[in-house]
Design an enzyme around this catalytic site. Structure first.
Site, PDB file in Angstrom:
ATOM      1  N   ASP A 141       3.991  -5.532  11.023  1.00 53.74           N
ATOM      2  CA  ASP A 141       4.974  -4.934  12.172  1.00 53.74           C
ATOM      3  C   ASP A 141       4.754  -5.926  13.525  1.00 53.74           C
ATOM      4  O   ASP A 141       5.743  -6.288  14.265  1.00 53.74           O
ATOM      5  CB  ASP A 141       4.920  -3.716  12.384  1.00 53.74           C
ATOM      6  CG  ASP A 141       5.422  -2.759  11.241  1.00 53.74           C
ATOM      7  OD1 ASP A 141       5.960  -3.366  10.267  1.00 53.74           O
ATOM      8  OD2 ASP A 141       5.138  -1.387  11.358  1.00 53.74           O
ATOM      9  N   ASP A 173      -0.695  -1.920  12.913  1.00 54.17           N
ATOM     10  CA  ASP A 173      -0.017  -2.551  11.849  1.00 54.17           C
ATOM     11  C   ASP A 173       0.377  -4.126  11.864  1.00 54.17           C
ATOM     12  O   ASP A 173       1.320  -4.337  12.665  1.00 54.17           O
ATOM     13  CB  ASP A 173       1.537  -1.585  11.263  1.00 54.17           C
ATOM     14  CG  ASP A 173       1.676  -2.352   9.991  1.00 54.17           C
ATOM     15  OD1 ASP A 173       2.162  -3.555  10.056  1.00 54.17           O
ATOM     16  OD2 ASP A 173       2.194  -1.478   9.251  1.00 54.17           O
ATOM     17  N   ARG A 224       0.845  -1.318   0.114  1.00 51.59           N
ATOM     18  CA  ARG A 224      -0.114   0.221  -0.071  1.00 51.59           C
ATOM     19  C   ARG A 224       0.855   1.308   0.072  1.00 51.59           C
ATOM     20  O   ARG A 224       1.717   1.386   0.811  1.00 51.59           O
ATOM     21  CB  ARG A 224      -1.149   0.046   1.100  1.00 51.59           C
ATOM     22  CG  ARG A 224      -1.788   1.140   1.307  1.00 51.59           C
ATOM     23  CD  ARG A 224      -2.905   1.137   2.155  1.00 51.59           C
ATOM     24  NE  ARG A 224      -2.346   1.334   3.769  1.00 51.59           N
ATOM     25  CZ  ARG A 224      -2.872   1.761   4.676  1.00 51.59           C
ATOM     26  NH1 ARG A 224      -4.120   1.762   4.575  1.00 51.59           N
ATOM     27  NH2 ARG A 224      -2.312   1.811   5.783  1.00 51.59           N
TER      28      ARG A 224
END
Length: 212
Positions: A206, A203, A103
């Site tokens: 992550d 996220d 993205r």
């Protein structure tokens, strides 16, 4: 497009700990895998089967087995990898392909950077794994990618979904003929100005693998 929210106490329990910012990466990976196994029950409810004759220790009987061609599981890299093992546990005979979607943090649009899929997916049932359906761009591109190769029906599976992402799938895939069923653990409140799901879980990539 059908949307199924798997509203089960164990799913909500595991989602709570996934959301908690204090949950470390090893625990996050384990919970994501466990949660995927639970979601897989709902996602595979209409998996194709065929009759299968067997003999029990007592008598002959007719059961079922997965029909051919085999289902295909497609995690969207990299975060979708955290869901793969939980899905394969439920469908060990399925084949696995990979799509790399990234993205743009400014435009929030998704681009494809990797593809490890068969060229011909004619009549295949495909399960697409991505932890979060946020803006929906990655999932729209992934589904069109699969439809162009002949996928028969497609089931996106996500841990969380935003209303905006669901709306985009419905609008952008209105012309797609294969049936699509979205299975998710929760439909959250909204997206924030950065395109993150609220309350969400941050996220996913992550938190699964660390910041790179």
């Amino acid at each position: 497009m059908r949307v199924l929210t798997a509203d089960h106490p164990l799913i909500q329990h595991k989602l709570t700990y996934l959301r908690d910012k204090r949950t470390d990466s090893p625990t996050f990976r384990r919970l994501a895998e466990e949660l995927m196994t639970l979601l897989a029950y709902e996602a595979t409810r209409e998996v194709r089967t065929q009759p299968f004759e067997i003999e029990t220790p007592v008598a002959p009987t007719t059961g079922i087995k997965l029909a051919k061609p085999k289902p295909l599981i497609v995690p969207i890299l990299r975060a979708g990898l955290g869901m793969l093992e939980g899905m394969v546990r439920m469908l060990p005979s399925a084949e696995v392909g990979f799509l790399g979607m990234q993205r743009n943090e400014v435009t929030l649009e998704a681009t494809t950077y990797a593809n490890r899929l068969p060229d011909d997916l004619t009549d295949r049932q495909v399960f697409v794994l991505d932890p979060m359906l946020a803006t929906g761009g990655s999932m729209v591109d992934a589904i069109r990618f699969l439809v162009d190769r002949g996928a028969r029906d497609i089931t996106p599976v996500t841990l969380l979904a935003a209303p905006e992402g669901i709306a985009r799938l419905e609008a952008d895939l209105a012309d797609v003929s294969p049936p699509i069923t979205l299975v998710t653990g929760s439909i959250d409140e909204k997206l924030n100005e950065l395109g993150y799901i609220v309350p969400g879980l941050g996220d996913a990539g992550d938190r699964l693998y660390g910041v790179v």
